[in-house]
Design an enzyme around this catalytic site. Structure first.
Site, PDB file in Angstrom:
ATOM      1  N   ALA A   1      -1.575   0.388  11.947  1.00  0.00           N
ATOM      2  CA  ALA A   1      -1.845   1.782  11.640  1.00  0.00           C
ATOM      3  C   ALA A   1      -0.913   2.229  10.520  1.00  0.00           C
ATOM      4  CB  ALA A   1      -1.616   2.628  12.884  1.00  0.00           C
ATOM      5  N   ALA A   2      -1.460   2.959   9.575  1.00  0.00           N
ATOM      6  CA  ALA A   2      -0.677   3.360   8.404  1.00  0.00           C
ATOM      7  C   ALA A   2       0.494   4.247   8.779  1.00  0.00           C
ATOM      8  CB  ALA A   2      -1.569   4.087   7.414  1.00  0.00           C
ATOM      9  N   CYS A   3       0.381   4.918   9.897  1.00  0.00           N
ATOM     10  CA  CYS A   3       1.445   5.822  10.306  1.00  0.00           C
ATOM     11  C   CYS A   3       2.776   5.101  10.489  1.00  0.00           C
ATOM     12  CB  CYS A   3       1.075   6.529  11.612  1.00  0.00           C
ATOM     13  SG  CYS A   3      -0.363   7.592  11.459  1.00  0.00           S
ATOM     14  N   HIS A   4       2.693   3.838  10.918  1.00  0.00           N
ATOM     15  CA  HIS A   4       3.934   3.136  11.231  1.00  0.00           C
ATOM     16  C   HIS A   4       4.417   2.354  10.025  1.00  0.00           C
ATOM     17  CE1 HIS A   4       2.644   3.415  15.488  1.00  0.00           C
ATOM     18  NE2 HIS A   4       1.476   3.298  14.939  1.00  0.00           N
ATOM     19  N   SER A   5       4.990   2.981   9.055  1.00  0.00           N
ATOM     20  CA  SER A   5       5.455   2.198   7.912  1.00  0.00           C
ATOM     21  C   SER A   5       6.811   1.600   8.271  1.00  0.00           C
ATOM     22  CB  SER A   5       5.528   3.072   6.669  1.00  0.00           C
ATOM     23  OG  SER A   5       6.390   4.139   6.902  1.00  0.00           O
TER      24      SER A   5
END
Lengths: 440, 440
Positions: free
Chosen positions: B381-385
């Protein structure tokens, strides 16, 4: 900053000239300005159109920086850059640092977030065993996004609230009144920087300085809702030592999002201001406000702030001149029947706001405006679209007698309002009042 | 809906052809599509560009319906109309009624609002004297905007939470597993409609039907986060009897705001779904979500929903074909070394999502993507960089062995992804893996 009428009788009050003006010079949309062919919008305190530069920024960002700022893809990197630029621009406008800025969905969220933070912070720093509830101090003329939050806390038995009344001599809270309201359990003082209906500027700076000068009050958090002030008067956290400050894009030609300033840096005397998130999620905004960033709107907010930083003096000067012209023209027609609500010798008003009543039995503000052909103004905060007639509680709190408050109309000028617009509006009001008089 | 590979070997896997393709046919921005000259974006589950029609709607609305929808001025009336049209469009997409829709700032807010509602509703309907805490049921593969809210409630001792694990045979929660988790204090069941990483569609419909068939469970509220499902599979509250459903614009070519469906109408068996606001303020959205409406974005969300209503079948067919082509091409190169994570005989996947691992010692997903020249995809998920390497907890929860999960890459196709794009990406991956192999 003086609130005096500077320009009087610049133009003759000519009904004919005005009517010609309406018919011969149709208004068209230019520079994000607005307006249909015949209307003059003087309700800029309710909302503003987007500045054309802001519109371009939003449009460009939506097209070219549409990625997820948390993603390492190219569009994501572009988006993260756009957010960083905007954060810089917002912080510069109020002389803060980028770390102090959290983007929110708007002023309502920013205010709710501050009050929630103060409540939670008190609860976290006081043992559950103690029966003490946090105590909030606010004024009796706040926007509903402060007032109704605190009322909710009271209803839920979560907090005590003191509403410090504004003085009938100044339209502003008295500094000593605020200080006198402080109790051992006071957690937050929240006073708006300028009132949306009267435009009266509140002594937030002095309140903050006085509270901060007293070490026993060092745990009290200070907030100001600067929604109406930004873009009209200088707002700097250097001279205004608050912990929190609410920024609302659509009040200064920016988009319908907001930001919250919170003092992220420590001082020798004080820890950084706490911030307790209301939402939990993907970690954006350093977890203070998660949710995929509304990049286009954030970039637009940044641009709107940049424009304020660059042009505030001109904006304010222009609006002040227009407002003075408007009020002097009305005075020349209505003399002592004209009441300028919120104009006090000892306080200052926002340069664009003119809340006026014209004395008369049948001249309720809503009736006069309804009879106007081309004037768009309001009788109170736009949020309260009351279906039945009621007198503004802000005005009565300010000491305006009820029969005057009933006739109140709020005219708020914008950056591109012209003398012609004012002439048109004056003509329109005069005609409306004549029509009402003729029928009553 | 079948998830089978439908098209295989439509084109030869030719490195040369692909390279030519890259150099001879520079990509340009068209139709809100994106992309720089050499990049292929296959990360549409992270975010999508705006559809060109959505972009036009936003732009038009920002310019022409910029008024405050609560104001009776002309621009205000235009704005209120735009909001009403959008509410209709959003409700039509999911076969709801306009009254069921509340606009929010995004999926994070929608999810937080539902969980907050369930918590408050339980507290309001149970005496304070009872020590019972509300109990939430969710899956172990939810987005952080559900997971972290519930974790916060647990930390604050406000709620109990059961995380029903997904089956390693289906990648989905088992209906009976969810039912078995119900306790006397269960207030809400929140299961996402489709997982963002694997694309596996969860049996939300059956869960709801089973719960609703049991009168003793009538007080349990049902929520699904449909963020990833909308625009890819049919989502209708007629067949999906939830109380709440989360809608996220930027996952389906709409803007960075969201909406919440809540069941506003009563049934003979059930009261309307409660909704407890998180914010208090100016009364907008019937007080469920105050704050001056983000009219431009709301209108854009409406348009994005309209496009889904109109075109969903075509979108899904196109994405499914592309995904099948992609996976069959990868299979033809890597054979048994290719693992399609989240592909199970007994469950269905979103038509656009392909989470794959290629077995190999040095083929961690992040390393392969870093070595790609023109492919933009993600490893989660992109949220978890995340700054350091870690294995996706979603994949391990789904039963993917750690060494396979470590190599996972998520490719998510969009409406305008082409066969050429897929060829380019396949070529790129093959080349990247060859380069890694050569250096290790």
């Amino acid at each position: 900053m003086s609130d005096e009428v500077k320009e009087v009788e610049k133009r003759p009050l000519s009904g004919e000239a005005c009517e010609t003006n309406i018919t011969k010079k149709p208004r068209t949309e230019t520079n994000g300005k607005l307006n249909d062919n015949r209307c003059v919008y003087l309700d800029y305190n309710a909302t503003t159109p987007l500045d054309v530069e802001v519109l371009h920024t939003i449009s460009n960002t939506l097209q070219h920086a549409w990625g997820n700022p948390s993603s390492k893809s190219k569009p994501g990197i572009e988006a993260a850059k756009a957010v960083a630029v905007a954060r810089q621009q917002v912080s510069e406008m109020i002389q803060a640092i980028p770390n102090d800025i959290v983007f929110t969905s708007g002023g309502t969220e920013s205010n709710n977030l501050v009050l929630h933070t103060a409540l939670k912070h008190f609860q976290k720093t006081h043992p559950e065993s103690s029966d003490m509830k946090p105590h909030f101090i606010t004024s009796n003329i706040e926007h509903d996004a402060v007032k109704l939050v605190l009322e909710h806390y009271k209803e839920e038995y979560e907090a005590e609230v003191t509403y410090v009344p504004v003085s009938h001599n100044t339209g502003a809270v008295e500094v000593q009144g605020v200080l006198d309201a402080i109790k051992s359990n006071t957690c937050l003082i929240s006073i708006m920087l300028a009132n949306n209906e009267t435009g009266v500027i509140q002594p937030v700076q002095e309140i903050c300085e006085r509270v901060r000068s007293l070490p026993q009050y060092s745990s009290i958090l200070l907030h100001t809702d600067a929604a109406q002030a930004i873009g009209k008067i200088e707002v700097s956290v250097r001279s205004l030592p608050v912990d929190y400050l609410t920024i609302v894009g659509h009040k200064f030609y920016g988009p319908r999002i907001g930001a919250l300033y919170f003092r992220s840096s420590k001082t020798p005397e004080q820890a950084s201001a706490p911030l307790y998130p209301m939402f939990f999620g993907g970690g954006q905004e350093r977890n203070y406000r998660p949710g995929t960033e509304n990049t286009g709107m954030i970039a637009g907010l940044g641009k709107a702030c940049y424009l304020v930083t660059k042009n505030l003096e001109n904006y304010a000067k222009h609006m002040r001149e227009l407002r003075s012209y408007f009020e002097s023209k009305l005075r020349s027609v209505y003399g002592e029947r004209l009441h300028i609500n919120g104009k006090f010798t000892e306080s200052e008003r926002l340069p664009n706001t003119s809340n006026v009543s014209i004395e008369g039995m049948h001249l309720k503000g809503s009736d006069v405006l309804r009879n106007c052909q081309c004037t768009q103004a309001s009788v109170g905060a736009a949020c309260h679209s009351a279906t039945k007639f009621c007198v503004s509680s802000i005005l009565t709190a300010t000491g305006i007698p009820e029969h005057i408050a009933a006739n109140a109309m709020r005219f708020s000028m914008g950056r591109e309002t012209t003398m012609d617009d004012i002439d048109t509006v004056i003509f329109d009001i005069v005609k409306a009042i004549k029509a009402i008089d003729a029928h009553s």
